[in-house]
Design a protein around this motif. Sequence first.
Motif, PDB file in Angstrom:
ATOM      1  N   LEU A 192      11.992  -4.207  -7.364  1.00  0.00           N
ATOM      2  CA  LEU A 192      12.725  -3.113  -6.736  1.00  0.00           C
ATOM      3  C   LEU A 192      11.972  -2.593  -5.505  1.00  0.00           C
ATOM      4  N   ARG A 193      10.708  -2.360  -5.681  1.00  0.00           N
ATOM      5  CA  ARG A 193       9.905  -1.856  -4.548  1.00  0.00           C
ATOM      6  C   ARG A 193       9.796  -2.899  -3.443  1.00  0.00           C
ATOM      7  N   ALA A 194       9.623  -4.150  -3.843  1.00  0.00           N
ATOM      8  CA  ALA A 194       9.508  -5.211  -2.834  1.00  0.00           C
ATOM      9  C   ALA A 194      10.807  -5.300  -2.032  1.00  0.00           C
ATOM     10  N   ALA A 195      11.933  -5.138  -2.709  1.00  0.00           N
ATOM     11  CA  ALA A 195      13.235  -5.207  -2.027  1.00  0.00           C
ATOM     12  C   ALA A 195      13.369  -4.066  -1.022  1.00  0.00           C
ATOM     13  N   ILE A 196      12.800  -2.927  -1.370  1.00  0.00           N
ATOM     14  CA  ILE A 196      12.837  -1.762  -0.474  1.00  0.00           C
ATOM     15  C   ILE A 196      11.924  -1.985   0.735  1.00  0.00           C
ATOM     16  N   LEU A 197      10.843  -2.730   0.522  1.00  0.00           N
ATOM     17  CA  LEU A 197       9.845  -2.895   1.585  1.00  0.00           C
ATOM     18  C   LEU A 197      10.176  -4.001   2.581  1.00  0.00           C
ATOM     19  N   ARG A 198      10.804  -5.068   2.122  1.00  0.00           N
ATOM     20  CA  ARG A 198      10.982  -6.228   3.014  1.00  0.00           C
ATOM     21  C   ARG A 198      11.710  -5.872   4.311  1.00  0.00           C
ATOM     22  N   PRO A 199      12.832  -5.166   4.270  1.00  0.00           N
ATOM     23  CA  PRO A 199      13.471  -4.797   5.540  1.00  0.00           C
ATOM     24  C   PRO A 199      12.629  -3.814   6.371  1.00  0.00           C
ATOM     25  N   GLN A 200      11.778  -3.045   5.706  1.00  0.00           N
ATOM     26  CA  GLN A 200      10.932  -2.107   6.464  1.00  0.00           C
ATOM     27  C   GLN A 200       9.866  -2.844   7.264  1.00  0.00           C
TER      28      GLN A 200
ATOM     29  N   ASN B   5      -8.366  -7.581   9.276  1.00  0.00           N
ATOM     30  CA  ASN B   5      -8.825  -8.970   9.404  1.00  0.00           C
ATOM     31  C   ASN B   5     -10.298  -9.073   9.782  1.00  0.00           C
ATOM     32  N   PHE B   6     -11.023  -7.962   9.694  1.00  0.00           N
ATOM     33  CA  PHE B   6     -12.453  -7.974  10.017  1.00  0.00           C
ATOM     34  C   PHE B   6     -13.304  -8.162   8.758  1.00  0.00           C
ATOM     35  N   GLY B   7     -12.830  -7.619   7.644  1.00  0.00           N
ATOM     36  CA  GLY B   7     -13.580  -7.735   6.390  1.00  0.00           C
ATOM     37  C   GLY B   7     -13.095  -8.913   5.567  1.00  0.00           C
ATOM     38  N   GLU B   8     -13.631  -9.016   4.338  1.00  0.00           N
ATOM     39  CA  GLU B   8     -13.247 -10.117   3.447  1.00  0.00           C
ATOM     40  C   GLU B   8     -11.901  -9.856   2.777  1.00  0.00           C
ATOM     41  N   ILE B   9     -11.643  -8.578   2.507  1.00  0.00           N
ATOM     42  CA  ILE B   9     -10.380  -8.198   1.852  1.00  0.00           C
ATOM     43  C   ILE B   9      -9.864  -6.941   2.548  1.00  0.00           C
ATOM     44  N   ALA B  10      -8.545  -6.841   2.711  1.00  0.00           N
ATOM     45  CA  ALA B  10      -7.942  -5.617   3.241  1.00  0.00           C
ATOM     46  C   ALA B  10      -6.954  -5.059   2.230  1.00  0.00           C
ATOM     47  N   CYS B  11      -6.893  -3.734   2.146  1.00  0.00           N
ATOM     48  CA  CYS B  11      -5.968  -3.073   1.234  1.00  0.00           C
ATOM     49  C   CYS B  11      -5.064  -2.130   2.021  1.00  0.00           C
ATOM     50  N   PHE B  12      -3.800  -2.098   1.627  1.00  0.00           N
ATOM     51  CA  PHE B  12      -2.793  -1.264   2.292  1.00  0.00           C
ATOM     52  C   PHE B  12      -2.056  -0.461   1.232  1.00  0.00           C
ATOM     53  N   SER B  13      -1.441   0.612   1.659  1.00  0.00           N
ATOM     54  CA  SER B  13      -0.656   1.432   0.741  1.00  0.00           C
ATOM     55  C   SER B  13       0.778   1.518   1.244  1.00  0.00           C
ATOM     56  N   THR B  14       1.730   1.462   0.330  1.00  0.00           N
ATOM     57  CA  THR B  14       3.139   1.660   0.713  1.00  0.00           C
ATOM     58  C   THR B  14       3.691   2.907   0.017  1.00  0.00           C
ATOM     59  N   GLN B  15       2.782   3.798  -0.281  1.00  0.00           N
ATOM     60  CA  GLN B  15       3.137   5.100  -0.844  1.00  0.00           C
ATOM     61  C   GLN B  15       3.945   5.871   0.219  1.00  0.00           C
TER      62      GLN B  15
ATOM     63  N   HIS C 199       2.837   3.875   6.225  1.00  0.00           N
ATOM     64  CA  HIS C 199       3.670   3.295   7.286  1.00  0.00           C
ATOM     65  C   HIS C 199       4.881   2.531   6.771  1.00  0.00           C
ATOM     66  N   MET C 200       4.899   2.184   5.509  1.00  0.00           N
ATOM     67  CA  MET C 200       6.110   1.703   4.844  1.00  0.00           C
ATOM     68  C   MET C 200       6.216   2.485   3.539  1.00  0.00           C
ATOM     69  N   ASN C 201       7.442   2.682   3.094  1.00  0.00           N
ATOM     70  CA  ASN C 201       7.678   3.623   1.997  1.00  0.00           C
ATOM     71  C   ASN C 201       8.401   2.983   0.817  1.00  0.00           C
ATOM     72  N   SER C 202       7.657   2.776  -0.276  1.00  0.00           N
ATOM     73  CA  SER C 202       8.325   2.355  -1.517  1.00  0.00           C
ATOM     74  C   SER C 202       8.009   3.350  -2.639  1.00  0.00           C
ATOM     75  N   GLY C 203       7.718   4.575  -2.263  1.00  0.00           N
ATOM     76  CA  GLY C 203       7.338   5.573  -3.272  1.00  0.00           C
ATOM     77  C   GLY C 203       5.876   5.381  -3.631  1.00  0.00           C
ATOM     78  N   GLU C 204       5.611   4.339  -4.403  1.00  0.00           N
ATOM     79  CA  GLU C 204       4.249   3.896  -4.695  1.00  0.00           C
ATOM     80  C   GLU C 204       4.180   2.416  -4.364  1.00  0.00           C
ATOM     81  N   GLY C 205       3.011   1.910  -4.117  1.00  0.00           N
ATOM     82  CA  GLY C 205       2.861   0.473  -3.888  1.00  0.00           C
ATOM     83  C   GLY C 205       1.647   0.168  -3.037  1.00  0.00           C
TER      84      GLY C 205
END
Length: 394
Positions: free
Chosen positions: A251-259, A178-188, A192-198
């Motif tokens: 499919l990946r989103a469904a895996i991530l939401r409970p995580q 929340n310090f920059g204009e855009i933030a990017c995260f990985s769910t690989q 910290h969350m695991n959807s294989g790739e994402g």
Amino acid sequence: MHFEKPFTQQEPIPEEAISRAVDVMRSGRLHRYNIVAGETAEVSLLEKEFAAWQGAKYCLATASGGQALQIALRAAGVKPGNKVLANAYTLAPVPGSIFAVGAKPIFVEVDANWHTDIENLRSKAETSKAQFLMLSHMRGHIADMYEINRICKEFNITMIEDCAHTMGARWKGERSGNFGEIACFSTQTYKHMNSGEGGLLTTNNAQFAARAIITSGSYMIYGTHGAAPAEKAFRQVKLKSPNCSARMDNLRAAILRPQLTQLEANVKRWNDLYKTLESELTEATNITICARKHYEDYVGSSIQFHITTNENDSIPEFIQRCLTRGVELKWFGSEEPVGFTSRYDSWRYLEDNVDLPQTTNVLSTTCDMRVPLTFNKDDCRKIAQIIKEEVTRE
Ligand SMILES: *Cc1c(COP(=O)(O)O)cnc(C)c1O
């Protein structure tokens, strides 16, 4: 003593996530825009929930963290030939994304605490005249964000934060990202969350969000998104942004939401393991673990330390001895990249041969270890014991 557990084993996907994923598969509607009347796609729900959790207005889910970075660069207005400042201690997807949009990375030195060197950032901002910064919170180490914001303001630089290792971390109470204009995260898988790739991208800038959504490959169906700006933001950008097809699927989103609902609890578990390792390892005289500031609420999903070996020993030999006893350490000092490691001078597709003596020096003594949640505190004590025994060998 030999340590038996693998360092790359993540926890199973939560049962709730599995059953939700099965529901998505039963429906056959895996594509995020394949919805029936009255339905909200799993991807849109994830975007909405992640935006709320992060405290950002807009969120876009993507096919990978690297794609989120690339989309962020395009959304922020980076054009071929533009310069992008980036800390040199980072992972290969960062220079890869800058290269992919035709821009040129200007690498900035890191200091002994693996933070972006503030003075070097200032001087490179001044000399390069770069209008963009991709700041990677590599291995979860967060530099002085107020100083970095000050430099960005002074030189009119748009900052993109790479939060692949800081999802869930805070600096002076504010969430990383929340310090920059855009933030990017990985769910690989290894994040910290695991959807294989994402990947996930957040921003409060309506125009950047609209551009990012169109660029991710929304066609003209952006109206179904979960955390998107109003139509007016799309009007100016929708015919001017390329479709780079990098969407997340249901499919990946469904895996991530409970995580996501377990993330805060997992951050605490990671930090308990980290603190166990830290308190054991700081006892060793030839190991230095950089003290974190009390206002850095990091996520201890990995640990780094500096090592000094005596003259009859070398770091590769020490790493090999640990490996023989089941402890997998990485070293950033190697001339050739191994496994997931790589150093700025191994990205030889980049035109300029940059020399960053301070970063090379810092990395030459840096050891790095993954801390998966499949370890417990006893495991951490065993690992620390092995490291301490091996580092003190004559
Ligand atoms: C993992 C990672 C990314 C993104 O990687 P993907 O595998 O594309 O999701 C970006 N930056 C850093 C520092 C990373 O570790």
